[in-house]
Design an enzyme around this catalytic site. Sequence first.
Site, PDB file in Angstrom:
ATOM      1  N   GLY A  67      49.009  30.089  42.305  1.00  0.00           N
ATOM      2  CA  GLY A  67      48.767  28.850  43.038  1.00  0.00           C
ATOM      3  C   GLY A  67      47.640  27.984  42.489  1.00  0.00           C
ATOM      4  N   THR A  68      47.178  28.275  41.271  1.00  0.00           N
ATOM      5  CA  THR A  68      46.082  27.454  40.720  1.00  0.00           C
ATOM      6  C   THR A  68      46.536  26.013  40.473  1.00  0.00           C
ATOM      7  OG1 THR A  68      46.649  28.287  38.529  1.00  0.00           O
ATOM      8  CG2 THR A  68      44.763  29.310  39.603  1.00  0.00           C
ATOM      9  N   GLY A  69      47.756  25.869  39.960  1.00  0.00           N
ATOM     10  CA  GLY A  69      48.259  24.518  39.671  1.00  0.00           C
ATOM     11  C   GLY A  69      48.475  23.722  40.952  1.00  0.00           C
ATOM     12  N   CYS A  70      49.009  24.402  41.984  1.00  0.00           N
ATOM     13  CA  CYS A  70      49.236  23.738  43.283  1.00  0.00           C
ATOM     14  C   CYS A  70      47.891  23.266  43.841  1.00  0.00           C
ATOM     15  CB  CYS A  70      49.854  24.706  44.295  1.00  0.00           C
ATOM     16  SG  CYS A  70      51.363  25.511  43.760  1.00  0.00           S
TER      17      CYS A  70
ATOM     18  N   LYS B 187      47.282  20.757  31.537  1.00  0.00           N
ATOM     19  CA  LYS B 187      46.377  21.864  31.893  1.00  0.00           C
ATOM     20  C   LYS B 187      46.486  22.980  30.868  1.00  0.00           C
ATOM     21  CE  LYS B 187      48.785  22.207  35.537  1.00  0.00           C
ATOM     22  NZ  LYS B 187      49.442  22.500  36.845  1.00  0.00           N
TER      23      LYS B 187
ATOM     24  N   THR C  81      45.544  34.202  39.677  1.00  0.00           N
ATOM     25  CA  THR C  81      45.691  32.765  39.409  1.00  0.00           C
ATOM     26  C   THR C  81      46.962  32.215  40.056  1.00  0.00           C
ATOM     27  OG1 THR C  81      46.794  33.287  37.333  1.00  0.00           O
ATOM     28  CG2 THR C  81      44.423  32.813  37.208  1.00  0.00           C
TER      29      THR C  81
HETATM   30  N1  LIG Z   1      41.716  32.181  33.832  1.00  0.00           N
HETATM   31  C1  LIG Z   1      41.293  30.948  34.113  1.00  0.00           C
HETATM   32  N2  LIG Z   1      39.966  30.648  34.070  1.00  0.00           N
HETATM   33  C2  LIG Z   1      39.521  29.409  34.364  1.00  0.00           C
HETATM   34  N3  LIG Z   1      40.329  28.389  34.701  1.00  0.00           N
HETATM   35  C3  LIG Z   1      41.656  28.616  34.747  1.00  0.00           C
HETATM   36  C4  LIG Z   1      42.212  29.905  34.463  1.00  0.00           C
HETATM   37  N4  LIG Z   1      43.571  29.837  34.613  1.00  0.00           N
HETATM   38  C5  LIG Z   1      43.841  28.571  34.977  1.00  0.00           C
HETATM   39  N5  LIG Z   1      42.706  27.826  35.046  1.00  0.00           N
HETATM   40  C6  LIG Z   1      42.600  26.415  35.454  1.00  0.00           C
HETATM   41  O1  LIG Z   1      43.380  26.283  36.643  1.00  0.00           O
HETATM   42  C7  LIG Z   1      44.042  25.026  36.665  1.00  0.00           C
HETATM   43  C8  LIG Z   1      45.549  25.253  36.721  1.00  0.00           C
HETATM   44  O2  LIG Z   1      45.971  25.533  35.417  1.00  0.00           O
HETATM   45  P1  LIG Z   1      47.264  26.353  35.017  1.00  0.00           P
HETATM   46  O3  LIG Z   1      47.536  26.043  33.589  1.00  0.00           O
HETATM   47  O4  LIG Z   1      47.082  27.791  35.408  1.00  0.00           O
HETATM   48  O5  LIG Z   1      48.319  25.670  35.955  1.00  0.00           O
HETATM   49  P2  LIG Z   1      49.687  26.191  36.464  1.00  0.00           P
HETATM   50  O6  LIG Z   1      50.303  27.134  35.483  1.00  0.00           O
HETATM   51  O7  LIG Z   1      50.462  25.025  36.867  1.00  0.00           O
HETATM   52  O8  LIG Z   1      49.258  26.992  37.730  1.00  0.00           O
HETATM   53  P3  LIG Z   1      50.199  27.931  38.621  1.00  0.00           P
HETATM   54  O9  LIG Z   1      49.687  29.313  38.374  1.00  0.00           O
HETATM   55  O10 LIG Z   1      49.976  27.503  40.011  1.00  0.00           O
HETATM   56  O11 LIG Z   1      51.605  27.720  38.159  1.00  0.00           O
HETATM   57  C9  LIG Z   1      43.563  24.302  35.402  1.00  0.00           C
HETATM   58  O12 LIG Z   1      42.437  23.541  35.728  1.00  0.00           O
HETATM   59  C10 LIG Z   1      43.212  25.449  34.470  1.00  0.00           C
HETATM   60  O13 LIG Z   1      42.316  25.070  33.456  1.00  0.00           O
HETATM   61  C1  LIG Z   2      56.637  27.354  46.632  1.00  0.00           C
HETATM   62  C2  LIG Z   2      55.973  27.521  45.310  1.00  0.00           C
HETATM   63  N1  LIG Z   2      55.460  26.449  44.674  1.00  0.00           N
HETATM   64  C3  LIG Z   2      54.845  26.592  43.489  1.00  0.00           C
HETATM   65  C4  LIG Z   2      54.727  27.824  42.899  1.00  0.00           C
HETATM   66  C5  LIG Z   2      54.063  27.956  41.550  1.00  0.00           C
HETATM   67  O1  LIG Z   2      52.865  28.655  41.632  1.00  0.00           O
HETATM   68  P1  LIG Z   2      52.571  29.888  40.681  1.00  0.00           P
HETATM   69  O2  LIG Z   2      52.942  29.459  39.282  1.00  0.00           O
HETATM   70  O3  LIG Z   2      51.127  30.158  40.803  1.00  0.00           O
HETATM   71  O4  LIG Z   2      53.440  31.050  41.113  1.00  0.00           O
HETATM   72  C6  LIG Z   2      55.263  28.944  43.589  1.00  0.00           C
HETATM   73  N2  LIG Z   2      55.183  30.192  43.101  1.00  0.00           N
HETATM   74  N3  LIG Z   2      55.874  28.749  44.783  1.00  0.00           N
END
Ligand SMILES: Nc1ncnc2c1ncn2[C@@H]1O[C@H](COP(=O)(O)OP(=O)(O)OP(=O)(O)O)[C@@H](O)[C@H]1O
Ligand SMILES: Cc1ncc(COP(=O)(O)O)c(N)n1
Length: 265
Positions: A210-213, A177, A208
């Site tokens: 929880g976007t990855g979750c 990602k 953003t």
């Molecule tokens: N600012 C943004 N605009 C559009 N899409 C985004 C943006 N930030 C993240 N994404 C999308 O959201 C999804 C999750 O990507 P990201 O790289 O943020 O994951 P992550 O770091 O695991 O997420 P988390 O914030 O939950 O840890 C991907 O499809 C990414 O392209």
């Molecule tokens: C319980 C749990 N699982 C996953 C994430 C990662 O999500 P993020 O990177 O958006 O904080 C988090 N903060 N907490």
Amino acid sequence: MSKKFPIALTVAGTDPTGGAGVLTDIKAFHSREVYGMSAVTSLTAQNTLGVQDVYNIPVDFLNAQLTSIFDDELPDAMKSGMIATADMMEVIKGFVEKYRIPYVIDPVMIATSGDNLIDDKAIDYLRDHLIQTALCITPNIIEAERLSGLSIKTEEDINRAAKIFINDLGVQSVIIKGGHLKGDAVDYLFTKEHVQRLSSERIDTNHTHGTGCTFSAVITAEIAKGKSLESAFKTGKNYITNAIKNTPGIGKGNGPVNHFSYKGE
Ligand SMILES: Nc1ncnc2c1ncn2[C@@H]1O[C@H](COP(=O)(O)OP(=O)(O)OP(=O)(O)O)[C@@H](O)[C@H]1O
Ligand SMILES: Cc1ncc(COP(=O)(O)O)c(N)n1
């Protein structure tokens, strides 16, 4: 009685404010009309500003939760998020192998706020033993760097990391990602046979959390329905783009995403 909905299971930590972990996963499953189940690995005290505390569930009790689930009903697909220790990973691996369930790993390591969520031994176990059991893993750039040992700045680096995942680490498929890179938000699905690249405009927001979750939960829900990984990837990307765009505006920091408004494929 036969079940009327596909079932997806999430094995992850909690976020009491509902933005990340099992709560956002269950919201995503529900929104995709998939019945959600969860086994909790860690309770966290966190909010949109950061992680204040973590309590890891004893490994025997994680085993008890998974036994309760699998003794009663077999999920159609499962995902994992935060798994704090290698011992917990070993338990999860046992269930995945015993029940041969399609499994998506979001290799969560560090929260958006910068707080560490899993220990170093767990990262090694994840790389050497767990990711090989998954249908797909969904690292962000930082997680892909840590697991592949490469520094990732460009599309070429992403290609090189994917080769390490598939050829050296024995992963079936990987979605890297690009949310943390500059420019458009581009994600890449690599299998042995092909590459699928999905791009969306970068949305200018700090909401953003929880976007990855959420993204991996939607993919898991679609897999539970019997959709292909390629199709699940497209739905995940459309869903998360809409979910970030329509932020519910909750909290004082990195707010969560919207699960109400996406009804497409
Ligand atoms: N600012 C943004 N605009 C559009 N899409 C985004 C943006 N930030 C993240 N994404 C999308 O959201 C999804 C999750 O990507 P990201 O790289 O943020 O994951 P992550 O770091 O695991 O997420 P988390 O914030 O939950 O840890 C991907 O499809 C990414 O392209
Ligand atoms: C319980 C749990 N699982 C996953 C994430 C990662 O999500 P993020 O990177 O958006 O904080 C988090 N903060 N907490």
